[in-house]
Design a protein around this motif. Structure first.
Motif, PDB file in Angstrom:
ATOM      1  N   GLY A   1       0.789  -1.225   0.000  1.00 33.37           N
ATOM      2  CA  GLY A   1       0.000   0.000   0.000  1.00 33.37           C
ATOM      3  C   GLY A   1       0.816   1.268   0.000  1.00 33.37           C
ATOM      4  N   ARG A   2       2.093   1.180  -0.315  1.00 36.78           N
ATOM      5  CA  ARG A   2       2.991   2.345  -0.375  1.00 36.78           C
ATOM      6  C   ARG A   2       3.139   3.024   0.972  1.00 36.78           C
ATOM      7  NH1 ARG A   2       4.111   3.850  -5.960  1.00 36.78           N
ATOM      8  NH2 ARG A   2       2.875   2.511  -7.247  1.00 36.78           N
ATOM      9  N   ALA A   3       3.020   4.353   1.005  1.00 37.06           N
ATOM     10  CA  ALA A   3       3.276   5.096   2.240  1.00 37.06           C
ATOM     11  C   ALA A   3       2.037   5.092   3.145  1.00 37.06           C
ATOM     12  CB  ALA A   3       3.659   6.539   1.911  1.00 37.06           C
ATOM     13  N   VAL A   4       2.272   4.951   4.418  1.00 35.52           N
ATOM     14  CA  VAL A   4       1.195   4.981   5.400  1.00 35.52           C
ATOM     15  C   VAL A   4       0.868   6.443   5.706  1.00 35.52           C
ATOM     16  CG1 VAL A   4       0.567   4.343   7.752  1.00 35.52           C
ATOM     17  CG2 VAL A   4       1.996   2.815   6.383  1.00 35.52           C
TER      18      VAL A   4
ATOM     19  N   ASN B   1      -0.208  12.629  -8.630  1.00 33.37           N
ATOM     20  CA  ASN B   1      -0.384  11.401  -7.863  1.00 33.37           C
ATOM     21  C   ASN B   1       0.497  10.233  -8.291  1.00 33.37           C
ATOM     22  OD1 ASN B   1      -1.595  10.688 -10.230  1.00 33.37           O
ATOM     23  ND2 ASN B   1      -3.465   9.916  -9.310  1.00 33.37           N
ATOM     24  N   ASN B   2       1.429  10.468  -9.217  1.00 30.79           N
ATOM     25  CA  ASN B   2       2.333   9.374  -9.560  1.00 30.79           C
ATOM     26  C   ASN B   2       3.632   9.914 -10.152  1.00 30.79           C
ATOM     27  OD1 ASN B   2       2.024   9.603 -12.505  1.00 30.79           O
ATOM     28  ND2 ASN B   2      -0.055   8.853 -12.137  1.00 30.79           N
ATOM     29  N   ASN B   3       4.628   9.062 -10.184  1.00 31.74           N
ATOM     30  CA  ASN B   3       5.953   9.453 -10.635  1.00 31.74           C
ATOM     31  C   ASN B   3       5.965   9.818 -12.121  1.00 31.74           C
ATOM     32  OD1 ASN B   3       8.781   9.833 -10.179  1.00 31.74           O
ATOM     33  ND2 ASN B   3       9.113   7.951 -11.342  1.00 31.74           N
ATOM     34  N   ALA B   4       5.188   9.119 -12.928  1.00 31.68           N
ATOM     35  CA  ALA B   4       5.178   9.409 -14.366  1.00 31.68           C
ATOM     36  C   ALA B   4       4.710  10.831 -14.618  1.00 31.68           C
ATOM     37  CB  ALA B   4       4.271   8.406 -15.094  1.00 31.68           C
ATOM     38  N   SER B   5       3.697  11.261 -13.904  1.00 34.03           N
ATOM     39  CA  SER B   5       3.209  12.637 -14.054  1.00 34.03           C
ATOM     40  C   SER B   5       4.273  13.630 -13.619  1.00 34.03           C
ATOM     41  CB  SER B   5       1.949  12.852 -13.212  1.00 34.03           C
ATOM     42  OG  SER B   5       0.919  12.023 -13.650  1.00 34.03           O
ATOM     43  N   ALA B   6       4.938  13.344 -12.516  1.00 33.46           N
ATOM     44  CA  ALA B   6       5.974  14.242 -12.015  1.00 33.46           C
ATOM     45  C   ALA B   6       7.123  14.366 -13.016  1.00 33.46           C
ATOM     46  CB  ALA B   6       6.493  13.740 -10.668  1.00 33.46           C
TER      47      ALA B   6
END
Length: 168
Positions: free
Chosen positions: A98-101, A152-157
């Motif tokens: 779930g990635r980051a808490v 909301n994601n690395n690709a967008s960044a």
């Protein structure tokens, strides 16, 4: 005559009906634990499996066996459901976990936004506003940057960063 005998020997005829199974106290307990819809679907699935696998001359399962199979099915589904775990992998942003808490304050703040809000409406004019205005304000204050945006994601960044760099 042989067809009539085969019909009489068909063990599927002796399977309990769904309505009969729903009257069982064990099934009523399962409904309390899961839901009527989930229990009904599990019972129907178990009965369908028996109908497709029972052969002439075999013994039909009793009510208890059918209820047990439905309960096992529901437990199996429940075992696949999301639940709390401890991330002891050493990987902080683990995609499988779930990635980051989110910190408790963030969860509480999100829960407080469970109704409509002015996300992209200018309350003074009633017209469409900027969705990013508060995050941009906070991020530029913290970092000293001229502008900021949250994605909301690395690709967008990466796309935004490359687009900004490619313009100069």
């Amino acid at each position: 005559m042989k067809n009539l005998q085969n019909k009489n020997n068909d063990p599927r005829r002796n399977l309990a009906s769904v309505s009969r199974l729903l009257e069982e106290s064990d099934v009523q307990d399962m409904i309390e634990e899961f839901s009527r819809t989930a229990v009904l679907e599990a019972i129907q699935e178990v009965l369908d499996r028996y109908r497709s696998h029972l052969k002439t001359g075999e013994t039909s399962p009793g009510i208890g066996e059918i209820v047990t199979k439905a309960h096992e099915m529901l437990r199996g589904i429940e075992a696949e459901s999301l639940r709390h775990v401890v991330n002891a992998t050493g990987i902080i942003l683990h995609t499988g976990l779930g990635r980051a808490v989110l910190p408790r304050r963030a969860v509480d703040a999100l829960a407080g936004q469970s109704r409509c809000c002015n996300m992209q409406i200018d309350l003074e004019t009633g017209k469409r506003g900027k969705r990013n205005c508060m995050t941009e304000y906070l991020l530029t204050k913290i970092t000293g940057a001229e502008a900021a945006m949250v994605v909301n994601n690395n690709a967008s960044a990466v796309l935004l960063a490359l687009t900004a760099l490619a313009k100069k």
